[in-house]
Structure formats: C-alpha cells, structure tokens
Design an enzyme around this catalytic site. Structure first.
Site, PDB file in Angstrom:
ATOM      1  N   CYS A  59      11.140   9.561 -30.409  1.00 29.05           N
ATOM      2  CA  CYS A  59      11.733  10.726 -31.081  1.00 29.05           C
ATOM      3  C   CYS A  59      11.655  10.634 -32.596  1.00 29.05           C
ATOM      4  O   CYS A  59      11.531  11.650 -33.283  1.00 29.05           O
ATOM      5  CB  CYS A  59      13.207  10.869 -30.705  1.00 29.05           C
ATOM      6  SG  CYS A  59      13.661  10.257 -29.087  1.00 29.05           S
ATOM      7  N   ASP A  91      19.234   8.804 -26.955  1.00 28.04           N
ATOM      8  CA  ASP A  91      19.906   8.966 -25.669  1.00 28.04           C
ATOM      9  C   ASP A  91      19.097   8.457 -24.490  1.00 28.04           C
ATOM     10  O   ASP A  91      19.655   7.927 -23.528  1.00 28.04           O
ATOM     11  CB  ASP A  91      20.254  10.442 -25.460  1.00 28.04           C
ATOM     12  CG  ASP A  91      21.365  10.902 -26.393  1.00 28.04           C
ATOM     13  OD1 ASP A  91      21.773  10.106 -27.263  1.00 28.04           O
ATOM     14  OD2 ASP A  91      21.809  12.043 -26.264  1.00 28.04           O
ATOM     15  N   CYS A 132      16.073  13.047 -32.723  1.00 21.69           N
ATOM     16  CA  CYS A 132      16.746  12.840 -31.440  1.00 21.69           C
ATOM     17  C   CYS A 132      18.044  13.638 -31.376  1.00 21.69           C
ATOM     18  O   CYS A 132      18.540  14.131 -32.384  1.00 21.69           O
ATOM     19  CB  CYS A 132      17.006  11.355 -31.216  1.00 21.69           C
ATOM     20  SG  CYS A 132      17.312  10.959 -29.479  1.00 21.69           S
ATOM     21  N   ASP A 133      18.613  13.724 -30.193  1.00 19.24           N
ATOM     22  CA  ASP A 133      19.640  14.710 -29.868  1.00 19.24           C
ATOM     23  C   ASP A 133      20.767  14.839 -30.900  1.00 19.24           C
ATOM     24  O   ASP A 133      21.078  15.930 -31.359  1.00 19.24           O
ATOM     25  CB  ASP A 133      20.267  14.366 -28.513  1.00 19.24           C
ATOM     26  CG  ASP A 133      19.287  14.504 -27.361  1.00 19.24           C
ATOM     27  OD1 ASP A 133      18.105  14.735 -27.634  1.00 19.24           O
ATOM     28  OD2 ASP A 133      19.710  14.362 -26.209  1.00 19.24           O
ATOM     29  N   LYS A 134      21.433  13.747 -31.239  1.00 21.89           N
ATOM     30  CA  LYS A 134      22.602  13.833 -32.117  1.00 21.89           C
ATOM     31  C   LYS A 134      22.204  13.866 -33.585  1.00 21.89           C
ATOM     32  O   LYS A 134      23.015  14.237 -34.441  1.00 21.89           O
ATOM     33  CB  LYS A 134      23.551  12.656 -31.871  1.00 21.89           C
ATOM     34  CG  LYS A 134      23.954  12.491 -30.422  1.00 21.89           C
ATOM     35  CD  LYS A 134      24.457  13.770 -29.798  1.00 21.89           C
ATOM     36  CE  LYS A 134      24.592  13.661 -28.298  1.00 21.89           C
ATOM     37  NZ  LYS A 134      23.340  13.469 -27.578  1.00 21.89           N
ATOM     38  N   CYS A 204      12.096  14.406 -26.396  1.00 21.16           N
ATOM     39  CA  CYS A 204      11.921  14.789 -24.989  1.00 21.16           C
ATOM     40  C   CYS A 204      11.467  16.241 -24.875  1.00 21.16           C
ATOM     41  O   CYS A 204      11.977  17.130 -25.559  1.00 21.16           O
ATOM     42  CB  CYS A 204      13.216  14.591 -24.233  1.00 21.16           C
ATOM     43  SG  CYS A 204      13.749  12.864 -24.185  1.00 21.16           S
ATOM     44  N   GLU A 454      26.848  11.009 -21.768  1.00 17.80           N
ATOM     45  CA  GLU A 454      26.049  11.903 -20.923  1.00 17.80           C
ATOM     46  C   GLU A 454      25.822  11.240 -19.571  1.00 17.80           C
ATOM     47  O   GLU A 454      25.859  10.018 -19.454  1.00 17.80           O
ATOM     48  CB  GLU A 454      24.701  12.197 -21.584  1.00 17.80           C
ATOM     49  CG  GLU A 454      24.835  13.043 -22.837  1.00 17.80           C
ATOM     50  CD  GLU A 454      23.488  13.390 -23.445  1.00 17.80           C
ATOM     51  OE1 GLU A 454      22.462  12.850 -22.985  1.00 17.80           O
ATOM     52  OE2 GLU A 454      23.462  14.198 -24.385  1.00 17.80           O
ATOM     53  N   SER A 480      23.214  15.453 -20.313  1.00 13.90           N
ATOM     54  CA  SER A 480      21.989  15.585 -21.084  1.00 13.90           C
ATOM     55  C   SER A 480      21.500  17.020 -20.992  1.00 13.90           C
ATOM     56  O   SER A 480      21.722  17.712 -19.988  1.00 13.90           O
ATOM     57  CB  SER A 480      20.926  14.644 -20.516  1.00 13.90           C
ATOM     58  OG  SER A 480      19.652  14.980 -20.992  1.00 13.90           O
TER      59      SER A 480
END
Length: 577
Positions: A59, A91, A132-134, A204, A454, A480
C-alpha cells in the site's frame, strides 16, 4: 520574488516566518543552510510533503517515489518542499490477530504526528500522500485540524492478480483460508493463490476502505479530480503528484484552506459517493472524525440518512464484479461524480482544491455509455445506497452494514456470543457455527478492544466455509471494507460501556431488518435493565502504553471514535499563528 505564475508570497503573514525571518532566527536559518538550502529557498514558503511511506506493505511502498514529484511541483511554483514521513499500520498484515488493535489507533497517531511536525517546524502548507486504510482519513483529518492550504493525494490501488483465469484480490486469499479449512482448497492451490493475488505496489484492489476513502478525497474536494484512480505502478501518478505540488502553491497564494472546502455540503457529497460505490462501512467512522476536526457535527446518523437516500451505481468488489483498476479504465471517480451531479444528487457548488467548484471541475466530462462498471444514476443497481445504518434495542446509538450485492436484507436467529474475535474465528474454522445463527463478537469496540478491530479473517472464513449468506455477524468492532455478507459493525454503545451487545446471551433472538433500518434483540426493557444491573465492566490486557492511552481518551464510534475535543473547542488555529 514572483513565481512563474506571477504570484508573490508575503512570508510575514505565514507560519514559517517564525523560523526564517529576522535576526533573531539566524540560528534556525543555519540549520537550513546545513541542508543545502539557498537563501532564496529559505525565504520562500515552506510546504510540508508528508507521506506514510514504509516497507510494511505494498500500500505504501510507492509513496516515496510520488513525493519526489510533489516536491518538483512545489519547487517550480516558488515553494520550498520539506519531506517527512509518518507511520502506518497496514490492515492486511495486522488482520486476524492482536496487531489489529493498533490499526484505528494509527489514524490518530498519523494525524497527531503530522500536526506536531507541521507545528514544530512552522510549515505553511501541506501535501499529504497516503496509501492504506487509516492513513487516508488520518492525513485528511490533520489537514482540517491545521487548516493550512493543503492537497491530498492517494498513492494508488494495486493491480488485480490472476488465478485460474479470473481477477483476484487479497480477499480471495482470506476466503481461501476458509475454503482450505473446509477441505475445498488444496495446499497447492492456496499457495498459488497467495503468490499471485497481490502482483504490484498499491492498496487493496476492491472498493475496500482505502479506495473508498480515495473516492472521498475527490468527492469532498481535497484531492485533484482524477488523482485517486491510476494504479500505484502507473507513471501517470507522478504527474498527478507534481500537479498536487503546483496546486498547493496556488491555494497558498489564494489563502484557500481545507475548512473553506470541507463544509457540511461537502461531507454530504462524500457520503453520497461512498453509498453510490458500495464503499466501506469504515466511512461511517472516518467522515464524522473528519467533520470533528473542522468543528462540524456530523455523526453516523447523518451518514446513515444520506446512505438511505443515495442510489447504488458502481458494481465494485466485494459486493460486485469489478476492481478499482476497472473503474479507472472507464474514467475513474470523476464519472461517478459526474452522473451524481447530473442527477442533482451532489451539491456542485462546493469548492475544491482546484479553486473551482465540483460542478466546474466536471462540466466538460461525458459519462461513458459503453461500460457497465458504473451505471448512470438514473438507472442504478439499487435505488438506495450500498451501505445502511441501523438502530434499535441492540444498537441504541446505531450500527452500520454494507448491503451492496446482497439479495436478502432481513435476518432473524439465535445469538451465539463471543467475547473476542479469536474465539469466533476458531469456532468458524472448526465448523462449530450453525446455519441461522447470529454471531456476536463483543468487547472489540474503541474502548473495549481497545482499538475497534476489523473482523475480515472471521467473515472471510465464513464465506470460505460456505456460510457467508447463512449466518449474520454483529460486533461493536469494525469490518474491513473487503467484508461481504450480513455483517453489522460499529454497534453502540459498545459492550465495554454496558451497551446491550454486552448483555445478550446465547440463544437470545436477534432481529435484523436492513430495509427498515432496525437491529433489535427480543428482550423487554425490564430484562435488559436487570442484566445491566448484574453486569460489571471488564479490564483489558492493555493497562499501559499507546493502547491504554487510546482507550482512556477515545469517544463513541457513532461520533467517529475521536480522541480530542475537535475544531469546535479551538481557541486558536495553527494556520493563523
């Protein structure tokens, strides 16, 4: 001196004057000379170029490369770029074990660390890159907190893998674990799948949390139009990075700031794009947190209301057929925005980092007819959003579920309670979950986890076991963006605060209706009150360190799980020091 566009910048009105101007700041300037800056560069505006680059996961691995292009853009427009990095917790690697407790906490650490770097060195503007996600919401949150001219840029999606003639993502590997446990996938096939699922740098590949928040960055106006789309390996990302550096200098010249851009209408636009693309339920956590930084009250209730009113139009994984690269190939986020604008669903008057409105940015765009990745808003997949809010006796403060791709929106069954994810996961892989049960995973909320983990390992294993549409799963933790099935998260109040989810017992009947927006347990108020009287708080194993500190500070999920009073409590703003 003026830049190539004829702009001039008055350092005496910028934060960096505190480290570059006047005789008293000669010691500060000596440090800049030590790093090779010229006198001219020292007296230009200082632009922080913040990335979440690290070697933890694909990521983030391309962010350092893209930052160099941002710096070229800043430098060419009369600014002095100062690159720095912050953390990420990825994650996909943190998933399914105690490491996931660090994930949501990292959002706050990212915002806090960028704030401290900017404050400590008196930078005048910010370009933030995240993968990445956060890290995406964390970087946008700090832009709103500091309120200096800022541009966000996503690092880009991963390319899809190929396995047995079909596109795959990391979610297929998570589900492969369940298939393997059920005896439906061989050791050799699982190994082949894990080796091909993630073939490049990037986040992702489905409409999971990273790509959801990337869509948000364009819809909310903090990113350049089209910048969210290109996969991470594509060289066109570097052109967007350079353009982002140029854009932040234009914003600095005009003193156009993030809070001028992120208004309540812009937040509503962002929530509508999440719903329209079947995005991650995590947006229901991150949008309120971003609003909080700007001093705007915007809770899960607001997000859920908008989701209910917005058509679902993008056929993206995990509920649909396509990945982020497919969306990019047909025009990217701008075509989603375009059709929603044409239908009158988005507020086109919101300002963006281009200095123009959302409508002006997309005025010349034609919605492509020869594709089925995104439908026109006039002919949606379903008339309401791919994400739904729920409330009821089991969730008085609300909960959230992604319904994109689901055929059945109601479920009723007996509770099967677990007090941590690991116990639930073990029950799934050991085939101890029965059809028709409602799995409850509790004490995983922001405070009770701590960290609001998650549950992708468990939900993916359910699908691998063939139970994905035969059971429901409810948690005060999170899911997720890659999760699919009847999986309800963010239940509040959480179990650690004595919420109803902590009071139910095995066999209690749970009723879910995603059409009506309800989530109830078949217990009367007297029984719930009696159980609450007998309930006592639990201690976690985290009684020191960052997770303890987070648990002491964090607020409820429906308000964004934030850890400080936010913009409404400010007595000064960094941008005006």
């Amino acid at each position: 001196m003026p830049d190539d566009a004829g702009r001039t910048f008055d350092k005496n009105k910028l934060p960096s004057r505190h480290v570059t101007e006047g005789a008293e700041h000669a010691p500060h300037r000596s440090y800049y000379y030590a790093m090779g800056l010229s006198e001219e560069q020292i007296h230009q505006p200082f632009v922080g170029v913040a990335t979440c680059w690290n070697e933890a996961a694909p990521c983030n691995i391309a962010l350092s490369r893209q930052a160099q292009s941002v710096k070229v853009g800043v430098d060419g427009c009369g600014g002095t770029p100062r690159e720095f990095t912050t953390i990420t917790v990825t994650d996909g690697i943190a998933m399914g074990h105690q490491g996931m407790k660090s994930s949501l906490v990292s959002r706050e650490v990212i915002a806090d660390s960028v704030e401290l770097t900017m404050r400590g060195h008196s930078y005048d503007a910010l370009v933030g890159l995240a993968g990445c996600d956060k890290s995406l919401p964390g970087m946008m949150m700090v832009m709103l907190r500091l309120n200096v001219p800022s541009v966000f840029m996503y690092g880009g999606t991963i390319l899809p893998g190929r396995f047995k003639g079909r596109d795959v993502t990391v979610v297929d590997v998570f589900e492969g674990v369940g298939q393997h446990a059920a005896g439906n996938m061989s050791d050799e096939d699982l190994h082949e799948l894990e080796c091909v699922a993630c073939p490049s740098a990037g986040s992702c590949g489905g409409q999971f949390t990273a790509n959801t928040m990337a869509c948000v960055s364009e819809a909310i106006g903090l990113a350049l139009p089209g910048s969210a789309g290109a996969p991470a390996p594509y060289e066109s990302r570097d052109e967007y990075a350079k353009a982002s550096g140029e854009a932040v200098m234009a914003l600095l010249a005009e003193n156009l700031r993030p809070r001028d851009i992120v208004t309540r209408a812009a937040l509503e636009n962002a929530a509508k794009v999440v719903a329209a693309t079947g995005g991650s339920t995590n947006a229901g956590l991150h949008l309120p947190a971003m609003a909080h930084e700007a001093g705007i009250e915007f809770t899960l209730d607001d997000v859920a209301r908008i989701f209910k009113e917005t058509p679902y139009i993008a056929d993206l994984k995990p509920g649909g057929r396509y990945v982020a690269k497919d969306l990019f190939d047909v025009g990217g986020v701008p075509i989603v925005i375009k059709t929603l604008l044409d239908a009158g669903i988005l507020d086109g008057d919101c300002l963006t980092v281009t200095g123009k409105t959302l409508a002006e940015n997309h005025a010349g765009l034609t919605f492509p007819a020869d594709q089925d990745v995104v439908r026109p808003a006039s002919n949606p997949i379903t008339p309401t959003g791919g994400v739904v809010g729920l409330k009821g006796s089991l969730a008085p403060d609300g909960a959230i579920v992604k319904v994109a791709g689901m055929d059945t929106l109601t479920f009723q069954g007996p509770a099967r309670c677990f007090d941590c994810e690991e116990d639930a996961f073990t029950a799934v892989v050991e085939d101890r979950i029965k059809e028709g049960e409602v799995i409850i995973i509790r004490y995983e909320g922001p405070r009770g986890g701590p960290g609001m983990r998650e549950m992708l390992s468990t939900t993916a294993a359910l699908y691998g076991r063939g139970l994905g549409d035969k059971v429901a799963l409810i948690t005060d933790g999170r899911f997720s963006g890659a999760t699919r099935g009847f999986c309800i998260g963010h239940v509040g109040p959480e179990a650690a605060l004595g919420g109803p989810i902590g009071l139910i017992k095995d066999g209690d009947i749970i009723r879910i209706d995603a059409e009506a927006g309800t989530l109830d347990v078949d217990l009367n108020a007297e029984e719930l009150a009696a159980r609450r009287e007998a309930w006592s708080p639990r201690k976690t194993d985290y009684q020191s360190g960052a997770l303890w500190k987070y648990a002491e500070q964090v607020g409820p999920a429906h308000k964004g799980a934030v850890t400080h009073p936010g913009g409404a409590a400010e007595t000064h703003m960094y941008a005006d020091i």
